[in-house]
Design an enzyme around this catalytic site. Sequence first.
Site, PDB file in Angstrom:
ATOM      1  N   ARG A 126      -1.170  -5.321   4.886  1.00 53.08           N
ATOM      2  CA  ARG A 126      -0.370  -4.949   3.718  1.00 53.08           C
ATOM      3  C   ARG A 126       0.892  -4.244   4.190  1.00 53.08           C
ATOM      4  O   ARG A 126       0.930  -3.674   5.278  1.00 53.08           O
ATOM      5  CB  ARG A 126      -1.164  -4.003   2.807  1.00 53.08           C
ATOM      6  CG  ARG A 126      -2.459  -4.577   2.289  1.00 53.08           C
ATOM      7  CD  ARG A 126      -3.273  -3.565   1.540  1.00 53.08           C
ATOM      8  NE  ARG A 126      -3.717  -2.496   2.437  1.00 53.08           N
ATOM      9  CZ  ARG A 126      -4.620  -1.574   2.122  1.00 53.08           C
ATOM     10  NH1 ARG A 126      -5.164  -1.571   0.924  1.00 53.08           N
ATOM     11  NH2 ARG A 126      -4.971  -0.646   2.983  1.00 53.08           N
TER      12      ARG A 126
ATOM     13  N   GLU B 154     -11.233   5.473  -4.979  1.00 54.43           N
ATOM     14  CA  GLU B 154     -11.692   4.084  -5.007  1.00 54.43           C
ATOM     15  C   GLU B 154     -12.139   3.720  -6.422  1.00 54.43           C
ATOM     16  O   GLU B 154     -12.464   4.597  -7.223  1.00 54.43           O
ATOM     17  CB  GLU B 154     -12.848   3.899  -4.021  1.00 54.43           C
ATOM     18  CG  GLU B 154     -12.473   4.167  -2.577  1.00 54.43           C
ATOM     19  CD  GLU B 154     -11.462   3.184  -2.032  1.00 54.43           C
ATOM     20  OE1 GLU B 154     -11.506   1.991  -2.406  1.00 54.43           O
ATOM     21  OE2 GLU B 154     -10.601   3.606  -1.231  1.00 54.43           O
TER      22      GLU B 154
ATOM     23  N   ARG C 224       0.887  -1.182   0.000  1.00 59.48           N
ATOM     24  CA  ARG C 224       0.000   0.000   0.000  1.00 59.48           C
ATOM     25  C   ARG C 224       0.913   1.217   0.000  1.00 59.48           C
ATOM     26  O   ARG C 224       1.746   1.366   0.887  1.00 59.48           O
ATOM     27  CB  ARG C 224      -0.886  -0.041   1.255  1.00 59.48           C
ATOM     28  CG  ARG C 224      -1.674   1.231   1.542  1.00 59.48           C
ATOM     29  CD  ARG C 224      -2.748   1.443   0.484  1.00 59.48           C
ATOM     30  NE  ARG C 224      -3.757   2.391   0.902  1.00 59.48           N
ATOM     31  CZ  ARG C 224      -3.612   3.706   0.904  1.00 59.48           C
ATOM     32  NH1 ARG C 224      -2.474   4.250   0.546  1.00 59.48           N
ATOM     33  NH2 ARG C 224      -4.601   4.481   1.268  1.00 59.48           N
TER      34      ARG C 224
END
Length: 154
Positions: free
Chosen positions: A90, A56, A48
């Site tokens: 992540r 998004e 990330r």
Amino acid sequence: MRALRTFFACALLAVSSAAWADFSGSVVGVIDGDTIDVLVENRPVRVRLAQIDAPERKQAFGNRSRQALSAMVFRQAVTVAEAGPDRYGRTLGTVFVGGVNVNAAMIDQGMAWAYRQYVTDRSLIQLEAQARAARRGLWADPAPVEPWLFRRTK
């Protein structure tokens, strides 16, 4: 004895936080405008991009942001300056390809926001202001919605 336990606990925390390291690999997947999969020792590592937040997928400019990131990193050798894990497991990191800071480039192109809640590099806020003034990328939209607000409404 209590002081000794406290000392060792602090030492362990210091060592574990210093254990984050840079790593390199090839990008084998672009999930969205701020998340990629990097192949490291034949194992994909989900990364990330730290300090940025991209639209998004179902949001305006979501697909364009993903495409912009893909154009920069897909099938490229990258180096990730690791900043630890996020709450989803992540790896957070700053991604570099050919010496270029990809996180900063996404903001400069108007494909992501400087993530105010997590930003530590104040130059990212300046890059965002410049992209906004030039109406690059998502800043061409008269009323772009920050991804963190978009997620809250969904």
